[in-house]
Each structure stands twice: as C-alpha cells, then as structure tokens.
Scaffold this motif. Structure first.
Motif, PDB file in Angstrom:
ATOM      1  N   LEU A  42       0.859  -1.177  -0.119  1.00 34.19           N
ATOM      2  CA  LEU A  42      -0.001   0.027  -0.050  1.00 34.19           C
ATOM      3  C   LEU A  42       1.041   1.304   0.043  1.00 34.19           C
ATOM      4  O   LEU A  42       0.615   2.332  -0.819  1.00 34.19           O
ATOM      5  CB  LEU A  42      -0.890  -0.050   1.157  1.00 34.19           C
ATOM      6  N   CYS A  43       1.930   1.221   0.869  1.00 31.56           N
ATOM      7  CA  CYS A  43       2.486   2.597   1.127  1.00 31.56           C
ATOM      8  C   CYS A  43       3.859   2.565  -0.031  1.00 31.56           C
ATOM      9  O   CYS A  43       4.216   3.749  -0.578  1.00 31.56           O
ATOM     10  CB  CYS A  43       3.313   2.424   2.461  1.00 31.56           C
ATOM     11  N   GLY A  44       4.526   1.603  -0.210  1.00 30.93           N
ATOM     12  CA  GLY A  44       5.612   1.572  -1.283  1.00 30.93           C
ATOM     13  C   GLY A  44       6.949   1.539  -0.608  1.00 30.93           C
ATOM     14  O   GLY A  44       7.923   1.656  -1.049  1.00 30.93           O
ATOM     15  N   ASN A  45       6.974   1.826   0.737  1.00 29.71           N
ATOM     16  CA  ASN A  45       8.480   1.935   1.618  1.00 29.71           C
ATOM     17  C   ASN A  45       8.290   1.204   2.816  1.00 29.71           C
ATOM     18  O   ASN A  45       7.059   1.204   3.671  1.00 29.71           O
ATOM     19  CB  ASN A  45       8.789   3.463   1.439  1.00 29.71           C
ATOM     20  N   ALA A  46       9.509   0.796   3.413  1.00 27.92           N
ATOM     21  CA  ALA A  46       9.340  -0.067   4.642  1.00 27.92           C
ATOM     22  C   ALA A  46       9.298   0.801   5.616  1.00 27.92           C
ATOM     23  O   ALA A  46       8.507   0.359   6.792  1.00 27.92           O
ATOM     24  CB  ALA A  46      10.733  -0.547   4.693  1.00 27.92           C
ATOM     25  N   THR A  47       9.362   2.007   5.775  1.00 27.57           N
ATOM     26  CA  THR A  47       9.073   2.816   7.035  1.00 27.57           C
ATOM     27  C   THR A  47       7.813   3.129   7.382  1.00 27.57           C
ATOM     28  O   THR A  47       7.291   2.784   8.430  1.00 27.57           O
ATOM     29  CB  THR A  47      10.179   4.202   6.988  1.00 27.57           C
ATOM     30  N   GLU A  48       7.116   3.722   5.984  1.00 24.05           N
ATOM     31  CA  GLU A  48       5.668   3.668   6.390  1.00 24.05           C
ATOM     32  C   GLU A  48       5.032   2.367   6.629  1.00 24.05           C
ATOM     33  O   GLU A  48       4.066   2.445   7.317  1.00 24.05           O
ATOM     34  CB  GLU A  48       5.207   4.395   5.105  1.00 24.05           C
ATOM     35  N   ALA A  49       5.549   1.323   6.002  1.00 30.16           N
ATOM     36  CA  ALA A  49       4.877   0.147   6.140  1.00 30.16           C
ATOM     37  C   ALA A  49       4.805  -0.379   7.737  1.00 30.16           C
ATOM     38  O   ALA A  49       3.921  -0.860   8.082  1.00 30.16           O
ATOM     39  CB  ALA A  49       5.538  -0.837   5.217  1.00 30.16           C
ATOM     40  N   GLU A  50       6.060  -0.157   8.471  1.00 28.83           N
ATOM     41  CA  GLU A  50       5.934  -0.516   9.685  1.00 28.83           C
ATOM     42  C   GLU A  50       5.255   0.374  10.546  1.00 28.83           C
ATOM     43  O   GLU A  50       4.617  -0.376  11.626  1.00 28.83           O
ATOM     44  CB  GLU A  50       7.786  -0.321  10.084  1.00 28.83           C
ATOM     45  N   ASP A  51       5.019   1.660  10.347  1.00 31.24           N
ATOM     46  CA  ASP A  51       4.094   2.547  10.977  1.00 31.24           C
ATOM     47  C   ASP A  51       2.755   2.097  10.950  1.00 31.24           C
ATOM     48  O   ASP A  51       2.132   2.166  11.761  1.00 31.24           O
ATOM     49  CB  ASP A  51       4.273   3.917  10.463  1.00 31.24           C
TER      50      ASP A  51
END
Lengths: 271, 203
Positions: B40-49
């Motif tokens: 959904l987000c496309g990046n690991a940092t936002e995905a973890e949040d």
C-alpha cells in the motif's frame, strides 16, 4: 472493437480459481468464452498473469526484528492505556501488575531468541535444482505424510488463498488442508476424491528449479507402486497431482488444456 | 465501510484472555499485515508504522474476531482502512488518474514469473485510489462486488479502476516492452537497462 476490448473490464474483474464467472456482471463473459476460443485463451492468460502477480505481490521481505518491535510497542501501549483509562482489570488472586521496565525487559530478553527463529524462517533459501526423479520421490513421501484427520470441506467461506487455487485443468476438489513439505516449503493439498484410493493435488510455493512445463502437465516416469504423478510449475507455484490408479485413472482428475470445455464447467461452479 | 468483524462476544473478554489473543494475533499475522502495508505504502518505514497502527487498533478490538481463520482478513481490512485515512489527510481523493497512460492493451502478455522490483515500481506509479483497488483484488482476494461494498463506491467504478490498474501493470511487467520516453524518472522505479523510467502519475 476486438472481443478482448469489449470484455476487458470483465476479464480483469475475474479472480483466478474462483466461481466469479457466475457473478452477475460476468455471466456475459462466461457465455461468450464458451464459444470464442480467442476469448477463452485470453481469460486463461489473464488467470496465469494474476497468479504470477499475486505471488510477486506477497513476495515482500519482512524486516528483521519487526515482531519484537511490535510486541514492545504493544506492551508499552497496553500499560499506557490501562494507566490513562484507570482500568484495574485484575482478579483478586493475581499479584501486582509488573512495571513497564519489567515488561520491556522480558520482551527484550525474548527478542534474542525470536530473532534467531525469525532469521531462520525468513532468510531466503536459494533455489535447488530438483530432478523429476527427486520430485517423484518427494511427492510419494508427501502422500504418506498428509494427515487424514485434518481435511477441511471446501465452502465459499473455507478456502485457501486465491493464489493457491486449483487450476481449471484439475477436477474440482472436495477437501483441502494446509501442507508443509518436510523440507519446509508451504502450500496446500487438495483431496480430489473421498473414495478408497487417494487422488490429491499439491500446490506448493517453491523457489526451486524444476524441469517442468508451465502448463499441465508432465508425467513423472519414476513414480511407482501403481501411482501416477504429474506436475507443472508456474508463477512460483509447484503443482503436483498424485493418483493411485487402482480402479481409477489419472485422466479422471486432470486434463491438459481445453479451456472452452472446462470453462463451461467453471461457469456452473458455485461462487 | 462494511463491517467485516464478527460482532461483540457476549459478556466481553477478560484482559488476560485479550492479551493472549492479541499476542497470538501478532505472532501469526504480523508478516502478512506488513506485506500488505508495504504494498500500500511502497516503502518499509511507512509500512512498519502502518503495521504498528493496525495492531494498536487490534488491541482495542481483538475480541471482535471470533473465528481464527477470519483474523487475517480482518487485520488486512484494518490496514487498508488506516492507509485510506492517511491518504485522505494528505490530499483530497480525486477520481481519474492514469490519463497519461496509452490506450489499454487488449491482450494479456504471457508472463510466467513477475519481477518483484518491477512490480514495486509499477505499483508506485499508480494513484492511491487505483492501488487500493488492485491490492484489494490481489491481497485481500475480494471480488469486485466486495470491493465496491467495502469502499462504498459503485461496482462500475471498481471494475473501471481495476481494469485500468491491471492494464498499467500489464504494460509495465511485459518484459519486452520499452516504456515511453515522455515521463520524468520516478524515485520508486528501477527498470532495466535501456529503458527510461516512467514518472509517478499524478491523479
């Protein structure tokens, strides 16, 4: 306008390995595909594309330590919520609630053990080269290891994930269960008959390399004991059909591609 | 949004029971939730949040999930809901998008295996509203009817967005096809040699 353009939206709305062709907006497509070979071929290509995309969609490495960070954050949130809400949800015999420091210390001490376990689970294993002889032996072993008490009935609400759906070339199964191979690969096994002699389809997510076609099927000549084994590999999934040919035939359960005839049966499947 | 939970249990759970359920939920499904969040987000940092946010919500509502086999689909719906809320905060939801895409290809390319990085780049180019629909199709494995019901949009809109999004994926994942040269390189793309990376399509 080509037939494909006209039916493009309907083809794209069709989930692989489901009864979607029976849904209201797709019945026109189902009828047209029964007689239009090009349309049926496009539908089959779209299904294979969807399976490949679905496999890649789920192929995302999970960051190391994610589970521990989540558990720590949730443990902190749990304590904060209880404090701010003034909740004391402890029955009388339970000792005093541990401090936040104690909770975090416990979580962190488990983290070291969990890191090792998660590393072992998620570290990508390089693909092996598997010969057809090896695959035949593996499939025979799998057949002996399937627990007979854990079958689940296939219903609209009891289904494995769509990317592991049964291909159109295989007879509609009656039961299913999750299946982990002895070497740690994950997938599902489908029971194609409830008769005395087993006939099963294995769909296994695998990074190994096989000498197999991408569409059904290749017969594995090294199968023995009156058992027929066929296999194919497509979109990161290994498909293996194992049929005990005592009193039944392989062709009772799996056929090579004949989309028009099979789609006719697909349209009649319940959604 | 349609409620996909199973309703409140009678009598309510004890905190110890909820704690055990939640721990089990996190262990069993954190990977699936993260993977969906990442797509959904496309990046690991936002995905973890987003993953963290999802389980923080689960803390309060885990008792709503009665059947273990529905827990994962419930969590994926929560992830999606959190993502859509964050999308609406950033900018108003706009219809359309993908206007710069060439006419939709009629035929699906014969693709046996999809490159993970190429897929990530293709998804990154999709406007959020299209990406959600295509991910609900592939990740939550929902039918077009279920997607329309969950997002509270017409079935025709779902089918149109799904088809355009999948057409975009078909064009980008077809290995022999050279991407057009009219676009500015996108940070998310990582295409092969000899190709001009496409721009992020603005809705």
């Amino acid at each position: 306008m080509s037939q494909n353009s006209r039916y493009r939206e309907q083809i794209d709305a069709c989930r692989p390995g489901t009864g979607d062709l029976a849904l209201p907006a797709l019945t026109e497509l189902a009828r047209a595909a029964e007689t239009d070979r090009a349309l049926a071929d496009e539908l089959a290509r779209s299904e294979r594309f969807d399976r490949a995309v679905s496999t890649a969609m789920h192929d995302v490495p999970v960051p190391a330590g994610l589970l521990e960070r989540l558990e720590a954050r949730l443990a902190a949130a749990d304590v904060t919520d209880a404090e701010t809400a003034g909740e004391v949800a402890l029955p009388p015999a339970v000792p005093a609630r541990p401090s936040r420091r104690a909770i975090l210390a416990t979580v962190l001490s488990l983290a070291a053990l969990l890191l090792i376990a998660i590393g072992a689970m998620f570290w990508p294993r390089p693909g092996r080269e598997i010969t057809n002889q090896q695959l035949a032996e593996m499939a025979s072993t799998w057949n002996s290891k399937v627990p007979t008490t854990k079958w689940l009935k296939l219903t609209a609400t009891s289904l494995p994930p769509a990317r592991f759906a049964v291909p159109v070339e295989v007879r509609k199964p009656v039961q299913w269960q999750s299946f982990d191979t002895p070497d740690g690969q994950n997938g599902f096994v489908f029971n194609l008959t409830t008769g005395q002699r087993p006939a099963r389809l294995y769909v296994i997510a695998s990074r190994d390399k096989y000498s197999l076609p991408t569409t059904p099927y290749r017969r594995l000549e090294d199968a023995s004991g009156g058992v027929a084994i066929v296999a194919w590999y497509s979109g990161g999934l290994l498909y293996v059909v194992v049929v005990d040919e005592t009193g039944q035939k392989l062709s009772d359960y799996v056929s090579e591609k004949d989309i028009a005839a099979i789609l006719h049966g697909l349209a009649a499947r319940p959604g | 949004m349609a409620d996909r939970s199973n309703g409140q249990p009678e009598g309510g759970p004890t905190s110890q029971q909820s704690s055990t359920d939640l721990a089990e939920l996190v262990r069993a499904h954190h990977a699936a939730v993260y993977r969906y969040a990442y797509r959904l987000c496309g990046n690991a940092t936002e995905a973890e949040d987003l993953t963290q946010q999802t389980f923080l919500i689960a803390v309060r509502k885990v008792h709503q999930v009665r059947e273990a086999e529905k827990a994962c689909s419930w969590l994926l719906a929560v992830v999606r809901s959190c993502f859509l809320k964050s999308l609406r905060k950033l900018r108003p939801v706009a219809a359309g998008g993908l206007e710069e895409e060439p006419e939709q290809a009629d035929e699906t390319p014969e693709i046996d295996e999809v490159d993970r990085e190429r897929l990530s780049a293709a998804l990154a180019d999709l406007p959020g509203e299209f990406r959600v629909v295509v991910l609900m199709f592939y990740f939550e494995e929902l039918s077009y009817q279920e997607i329309a019901s969950e997002l509270e949009i017409p079935i025709g809109t779902v089918m149109s967005r799904l088809s355009r999004a999948k057409g975009h994926l078909r064009r980008r994942l077809e290995t022999h096809k050279v991407v057009g040269t009219l676009r500015v390189p996108s940070a998310a793309s990582g295409n092969g040699v000899g190709q001009t990376p496409p721009a992020r399509v603005n809705p």
